[in-house]
Write a protein that holds these residues in place. Structure first.
Motif, mmCIF file in Angstrom:
data_model
loop_
_atom_site.group_PDB
_atom_site.id
_atom_site.type_symbol
_atom_site.label_atom_id
_atom_site.label_comp_id
_atom_site.label_asym_id
_atom_site.label_seq_id
_atom_site.Cartn_x
_atom_site.Cartn_y
_atom_site.Cartn_z
ATOM 1 N N GLU A 106 0.920 -1.308 -0.072
ATOM 2 C CA GLU A 106 -0.501 -0.519 -0.431
ATOM 3 C C GLU A 106 0.595 1.193 0.296
ATOM 4 O O GLU A 106 0.284 2.875 -0.511
ATOM 5 C CB GLU A 106 -0.659 0.023 1.351
ATOM 6 N N ALA A 107 1.647 1.032 0.366
ATOM 7 C CA ALA A 107 2.581 2.516 0.580
ATOM 8 C C ALA A 107 3.349 2.645 -0.878
ATOM 9 O O ALA A 107 3.523 3.877 -1.152
ATOM 10 C CB ALA A 107 3.952 1.998 1.350
ATOM 11 N N GLN A 110 1.074 4.171 -2.944
ATOM 12 C CA GLN A 110 0.344 5.238 -2.427
ATOM 13 C C GLN A 110 1.457 6.770 -2.837
ATOM 14 O O GLN A 110 1.021 7.479 -3.044
ATOM 15 C CB GLN A 110 -0.036 5.482 -0.802
ATOM 16 N N LYS A 111 2.797 6.071 -3.080
ATOM 17 C CA LYS A 111 3.864 6.807 -3.268
ATOM 18 C C LYS A 111 3.393 7.123 -5.232
ATOM 19 O O LYS A 111 3.779 8.175 -5.408
ATOM 20 C CB LYS A 111 5.666 5.977 -3.418
ATOM 21 N N THR A 113 0.264 7.212 -6.362
ATOM 22 C CA THR A 113 -0.245 7.532 -6.190
ATOM 23 C C THR A 113 -0.026 9.696 -6.354
ATOM 24 O O THR A 113 -0.365 10.557 -6.933
ATOM 25 C CB THR A 113 -1.400 7.491 -5.231
ATOM 26 N N ASP A 114 1.087 9.604 -4.693
ATOM 27 C CA ASP A 114 1.371 11.356 -4.560
ATOM 28 C C ASP A 114 2.367 11.784 -5.972
ATOM 29 O O ASP A 114 2.296 12.416 -6.126
ATOM 30 C CB ASP A 114 1.865 11.104 -3.620
ATOM 31 N N GLU A 117 -0.079 12.933 -8.351
ATOM 32 C CA GLU A 117 -0.734 13.787 -7.842
ATOM 33 C C GLU A 117 0.066 14.816 -8.417
ATOM 34 O O GLU A 117 -0.858 16.430 -8.118
ATOM 35 C CB GLU A 117 -1.910 13.633 -6.599
ATOM 36 N N ARG A 185 -3.943 -1.513 -7.638
ATOM 37 C CA ARG A 185 -4.763 -2.176 -6.740
ATOM 38 C C ARG A 185 -5.407 -2.349 -6.778
ATOM 39 O O ARG A 185 -5.731 -2.833 -5.978
ATOM 40 C CB ARG A 185 -5.097 -0.673 -6.336
#
Length: 207
Positions: A106-107, A110-111, A113-114, A117, A185
């Motif tokens: 998940e990390a 998330q990385k 995704t960040d 963005e 995901r």
């Protein structure tokens, strides 16, 4: 370029390897550049011993080549045609995405995704975009847990002069990144590979 401190690495050799590798990938140390150990030691504030060890490690990765008379130089990759490089990159990165699906946590998602963005918020000509894009793709490579794949991709990006330049807009690229993240995901290896392959090949490369 901001150079990290030795505190971020297991050893001084690890630090020097990472710094020189980054300089090669970004093109600051171009193909054919002779690497003087004394100069690099002074630049990174270390002795010549970790530099010498770093050269051997980078040679094993295929990023530098050693010669008894000239010392070490940045390898001159046979770049071939731009289209050919894109096809190779697409195939390898699709494989990397497929391998990453069962391994990314998940990390990691998330990385990605960040980073995406951050790219989404940038203006089209923002000079921060190429570096964020490179970090996005190499994060994906790393989660494949294949050192060989990562080394090959470093060489390929070097052949593409620090990374691919394309006619696709940043906004389009960000949306395609989002499709890759979504497949990761959902743990859908086939979809991740397909989205990644289409992301690389669904545009016109610039020579």
């Amino acid at each position: 370029m901001t150079e990290p401190t030795t505190l971020n690495y297991v050893s001084k050799t690890d630090m020097v390897v990472a710094l020189i590798r980054e300089l090669i990938i970004t093109g600051e140390l171009p193909a054919g550049k002779q690497l003087r150990q004394r100069d690099l030691a002074a630049r990174f504030h270390v002795s010549q011993t970790p530099v010498r060890e770093a050269m051997r490690r980078l040679e094993s990765e295929g990023l530098v080549v050693g010669d008894a008379h000239r010392g070490f130089t940045v390898v001159e990759a046979d770049s071939g045609s731009t289209e050919e490089n894109f096809r190779i990159r697409a195939a390898l990165e699709a494989l990397g995405a497929e391998l990453a699906v069962p391994r990314i946590d998940e990390a990691g998602i998330q990385k990605l995704t960040d980073l995406n963005e951050q790219m989404r918020k940038l203006a089209e000509e923002d000079q921060c975009y190429p570096e964020l894009n490179r970090e996005f793709h190499f994060t994906l490579y790393e989660y494949a847990h294949s050192p060989l794949l990562v080394s090959i991709m470093r060489l390929l990006w070097q052949a593409l002069r620090g990374g691919p330049r394309v006619t696709r807009t940043h906004a389009e690229s960000v949306e395609e990144h989002a499709m890759i993240i979504d497949a990761l995901r959902r743990r859908d290896a086939e979809a991740a590979a397909k989205a990644t392959y289409n992301h690389i090949m669904g545009t016109t490369p610039l020579d």
